[in-house]
Motif scaffolding. Structure first.
Motif, short mmCIF file in Angstrom:
data_model
loop_
_atom_site.label_atom_id
_atom_site.label_comp_id
_atom_site.label_asym_id
_atom_site.label_seq_id
_atom_site.Cartn_x
_atom_site.Cartn_y
_atom_site.Cartn_z
N ILE A 1 -17.42 -5.07 4.94
CA ILE A 1 -17.16 -4.41 3.66
C ILE A 1 -15.83 -4.88 3.09
O ILE A 1 -15.72 -5.20 1.90
CB ILE A 1 -17.16 -2.88 3.85
N ILE A 2 -14.81 -4.92 3.93
CA ILE A 2 -13.49 -5.39 3.49
C ILE A 2 -13.59 -6.84 3.02
O ILE A 2 -12.97 -7.23 2.01
CB ILE A 2 -12.47 -5.25 4.63
N TYR A 3 -14.36 -7.65 3.74
CA TYR A 3 -14.56 -9.05 3.35
C TYR A 3 -15.17 -9.15 1.95
O TYR A 3 -14.71 -9.94 1.11
CB TYR A 3 -15.47 -9.73 4.37
N ALA A 4 -16.22 -8.36 1.70
CA ALA A 4 -16.89 -8.42 0.39
C ALA A 4 -15.94 -8.06 -0.74
O ALA A 4 -15.91 -8.72 -1.78
CB ALA A 4 -18.10 -7.48 0.39
N ILE A 5 -15.12 -7.02 -0.55
CA ILE A 5 -14.18 -6.60 -1.59
C ILE A 5 -13.09 -7.66 -1.77
O ILE A 5 -12.68 -7.96 -2.90
CB ILE A 5 -13.57 -5.23 -1.24
N SER A 6 -12.63 -8.25 -0.68
CA SER A 6 -11.58 -9.26 -0.76
C SER A 6 -12.09 -10.53 -1.42
O SER A 6 -11.37 -11.17 -2.19
CB SER A 6 -11.05 -9.57 0.65
N LEU B 1 -9.22 -6.91 -3.12
CA LEU B 1 -8.31 -6.65 -2.01
C LEU B 1 -7.60 -7.95 -1.65
O LEU B 1 -7.98 -9.02 -2.12
CB LEU B 1 -9.07 -6.09 -0.80
N PHE B 2 -6.63 -7.86 -0.78
CA PHE B 2 -5.78 -9.00 -0.46
C PHE B 2 -6.59 -10.14 0.13
O PHE B 2 -7.47 -9.94 0.97
CB PHE B 2 -4.68 -8.55 0.49
N GLN B 3 -6.28 -11.34 -0.30
CA GLN B 3 -7.09 -12.51 0.00
C GLN B 3 -7.21 -12.81 1.49
O GLN B 3 -8.26 -13.24 1.97
CB GLN B 3 -6.52 -13.74 -0.73
N PHE B 4 -6.15 -12.57 2.26
CA PHE B 4 -6.18 -12.93 3.68
C PHE B 4 -7.23 -12.11 4.44
O PHE B 4 -7.69 -12.52 5.51
CB PHE B 4 -4.79 -12.74 4.31
N TYR C 1 -3.00 -4.71 -8.00
CA TYR C 1 -3.43 -5.99 -7.44
C TYR C 1 -4.85 -6.38 -7.87
O TYR C 1 -5.07 -7.45 -8.45
CB TYR C 1 -3.35 -5.95 -5.91
N GLY C 2 -5.81 -5.52 -7.60
CA GLY C 2 -7.20 -5.89 -7.76
C GLY C 2 -7.61 -6.24 -9.18
O GLY C 2 -8.32 -7.23 -9.40
N ILE C 3 -7.17 -5.47 -10.15
CA ILE C 3 -7.61 -5.70 -11.53
C ILE C 3 -7.11 -7.05 -12.05
O ILE C 3 -7.74 -7.66 -12.93
CB ILE C 3 -7.14 -4.55 -12.44
#
Length: 679
Positions: free
Chosen positions: A391-396, A401-404, A658-660
């Protein structure tokens, strides 16, 4: 009449009406000043009007950013950084392993003792039906859009970026807390089997928390266990899948042992004494169902694994349904044996299922059940941690979310950074909170995700755009090599596949083959009938932006009506049960209005895109699921809402700072529909 007559007096006297030179200069100066003032005022008004227009345009552009939707083409649905290796059996093992744990070994005894008595069987059936409503919507989306992200991605495609981020952020909280909660349950279960030796040692040697916002003591056992599970997930999907499958087989074997070994101790007298089968009445059954609902949380891990599935159009829907069916049967059998072996009033507070055998003198079985319980909870814990980094991967990957956090390790095909960060946070929560606090916090994230999925399913059926894979594209997902073929979506469930075969002459155009496949569940459109050479005698009404707008606002109205009805049912429950007439009258009005909205939605034309799996009974099914989810949400405590609000504020700060600004959809117009485009 003489000229000097009084009737012909001049209208004005020159000496009093004509201004002198000084006065003319003053008036001229005043006119210049007046003109300058008017020009200045006009210029100011123009500037203000321009600023207003600019401000309005900025607000409009900002609003478009908040509600821009995710776009993709069918090629991107095939491309992935993950390894597609999960079959129907793998997904079902993951789903059952994630779901079947706390419900059988913890909640069954708790709900039977405190809420429903032997009627917990009905509570589990009601909870299963409520879960199935949302599960069918997940199944449709999983077959349509087989990408990592689950509810986050589905709401991003239909509702917009801000709502999607809130959903994804809630899912992160949900899975973190679910993993921490199961880790805490594992620790407490083992502690109970060891006569509270672990907790008493920690209390005496280290101390306790002195705050109601935290648990009783720091649970280091749960902390270490969750770090081990995080390491398993980080190694790779195959190890996680194999581990969960082995745990699931052991779990089901222990359940079979419980049923067979416990049957000789079954006594129907336990269902007839102390209030009988319904000691708490029907309200107790409903209250028990509200708690039993969380025994089915976990099946959505299947949808999250869509990007690692070999045949998602078939595997995801079937695995979700099989998971819910298997878990429901197990819960019914376990709760039946449990309440027949021991009277509901005598069920143990900790490890009730294992203690039930001890209460009947079968001490050896107690340890078998205890081992099975720990295995089941371990599988459930792993199932909670498994989807979290995805889930975190998909949002990033979408830039929100933060690229790393979106980097996938090329050796393990797992987003290792996201796995480590989320695993550490999960372990820390298990360290400081108790089980009840964690379960309540998990509930709100789950219910929000479920609600967004059912709303998105409803809206997507009435959108004029064709989104995701159609039935043929799903069935041929892994049949044709991507470099040798291309599938062109013609709409209305019709697609053409062009295959380029190398001819001896080297002219591919002569060897190009065209195949047209038509399968329909909702009737054939005029275009399709013309293409397949059939005569048509009718024209099917198609959805448009106008009809979709009607459905959108009717859905909003339905949400408000459901919220109002559930507010009465929850906060005025005693008045409704006692039959206070004006509460009942108000409920009748709200219910009538809700039914009218549903009928108007039903009357609008649906999208006729053919899918590998369709949730039935639209719009009734998602609206009923939404009603149940809102009802359960309103039953959560105020402390749960406060904790969720704090988590949400943190998430919104991340999004707006950050995200927007880093969203991958910023390059495309927010007004573009999330339509699949075949290259």
């Amino acid at each position: 009449m003489p000229l000097g007559s009084s009737r012909l007096k001049p209208c004005f006297h020159l000496q009093t009406s004509v201004l002198n030179a000084n006065e003319l200069i003053i008036v001229a100066g005043d006119l210049d000043s007046l003109i300058l003032i008017l020009c200045s005022e006009l210029s100011s008004q123009c500037i203000q009007h321009t600023n207003t227009r600019n401000n309005m345009e900025n607000i409009r552009q900002f609003g478009k950013k908040l509600f821009r939707v995710k776009t993709f083409d069918t090629q991107s649905l095939h491309e992935t950084e993950f390894r597609r290796c999960l079959s129907i059996l793998d997904l079902t093992g993951i789903g059952v392993g994630s779901t079947l744990g706390v419900g059988a070994y913890v909640l069954a005894g708790q709900v039977a003792r405190d809420d429903a008595g032997p009627a917990i069987i009905l509570s589990f059936i009601i909870a299963a039906l409520v879960s199935l409503l949302s599960g069918l919507c997940y199944a449709e989306f999983g077959a349509r859009i087989p990408k990592t992200g689950s509810a986050y991605l589905y709401s991003y495609v239909v509702v917009g970026e801000l709502i999607a981020f809130v959903t994804g952020w809630s899912m992160i909280m949900d899975n973190i807390i679910a993993g921490a909660g199961v880790g805490k349950a594992w620790s407490e279960y083992l502690d109970a089997m060891l006569n509270l030796t672990i907790s008493e040692t920690i209390r005496s040697e280290i101390g306790e928390f002195q705050s109601n916002w935290f648990g009783d003591y720091p649970d280091f056992l749960a902390f270490v266990l969750l770090l081990i599970m995080t390491a398993v997930v980080a190694i790779g999907v195959q190890l996680s899948s194999i581990t969960m499958f082995i745990f699931t087989v052991i779990n089901l074997a222990v359940v079979a042992f419980i049923i067979i070994a416990g049957a000789p101790y079954a006594n129907i007298h336990n269902w007839t004494s102390n209030g009988g089968f319904f000691p708490y009445g029907f309200p107790g059954v409903i209250a028990g169902a509200a708690t039993c609902f969380y025994a089915f949380v976990g099946f959505d891990v299947i949808a999250t694994s869509g990007e690692e599935t070999t045949n998602p159009g078939k595997a995801i829907p079937l695995s979700i349904i099989l998971t819910l069916v298997v878990c429901t049967i197990v819960y019914i059998l376990v709760s039946t044996i449990l309440t027949l072996m021991v009277n509901y009033k005598d069920l143990a507070l900790y490890a009730p299922l294992a203690q039930a055998f001890s209460q009947n003198g079968f001490d050896a079985a107690k340890y078998v059940v205890a081992i099975g319980s720990l295995v089941a909870l371990t599988s459930s814990m792993l199932g909670s941690i498994f989807p979290l980094p995805r889930i975190i991967y998909a949002i990033s990957k979408d830039g929100l979310l933060f690229q790393f956090l979106g980097r996938v390790n090329y050796r393990t095909n797992v987003p290792v950074n996201a796995t480590i960060v989320s695993g550490l946070l999960t372990a820390c929560l298990a360290l400081v909170f108790n089980l009840q606090q964690l379960v309540e916090m998990m509930s709100i994230g789950t219910l929000m995700s479920y609600s967004l999925v059912v709303i998105s399913t409803l809206l997507l059926r009435y959108k004029p755009d064709h989104i995701g894979l159609n039935k043929q594209q799903s069935s041929n997902f892994n049949v044709f090599p991507r470099e040798d073929s291309s599938l062109i979506d013609l709409g209305e469930g019709l697609s053409r596949r062009y295959t380029n075969a190398a001819s001896p002459s080297g002219d591919d155009s002569d060897e190009r083959q065209l195949s047209i496949t038509t399968t329909f569940a909702d009737g054939e459109s005029d275009d399709v009938q013309r293409l397949v050479g059939k005569n048509h005698t009718f024209e099917q009404q198609r959805p448009s932006e106008v009809t979709y707008t009607k459905v959108f606002w009717l859905t909003i109205a339905s949400i408000l009506l459901h919220f109002a009805m559930n507010s009465i049912l929850v906060f005025a429950e005693s008045e409704v049960i006692n039959g206070v007439w004006w509460y009942l009258f108000l409920l009748a009005i709200l219910l009538t209005a809700s039914i009218i909205c549903a009928v108007f939605i039903w009357r609008q034309p649906q999208n006729t895109m053919q899918l590998a799996f369709k949730a039935p009974l639209i719009p009734g099914l998602p609206l009923l699921a939404l009603f149940c989810n809102i009802h359960l949400t309103l039953r959560l405590t105020l402390a749960t809402w406060i904790r969720f609000f704090v988590w949400l504020v943190v998430g919104l700060l991340v999004y707006f700072f950050y995200g927007i600004r880093h969203s991958k959809e910023s390059e495309s117009s927010g007004a573009l529909p999330a339509v699949t485009r075949d290259d």
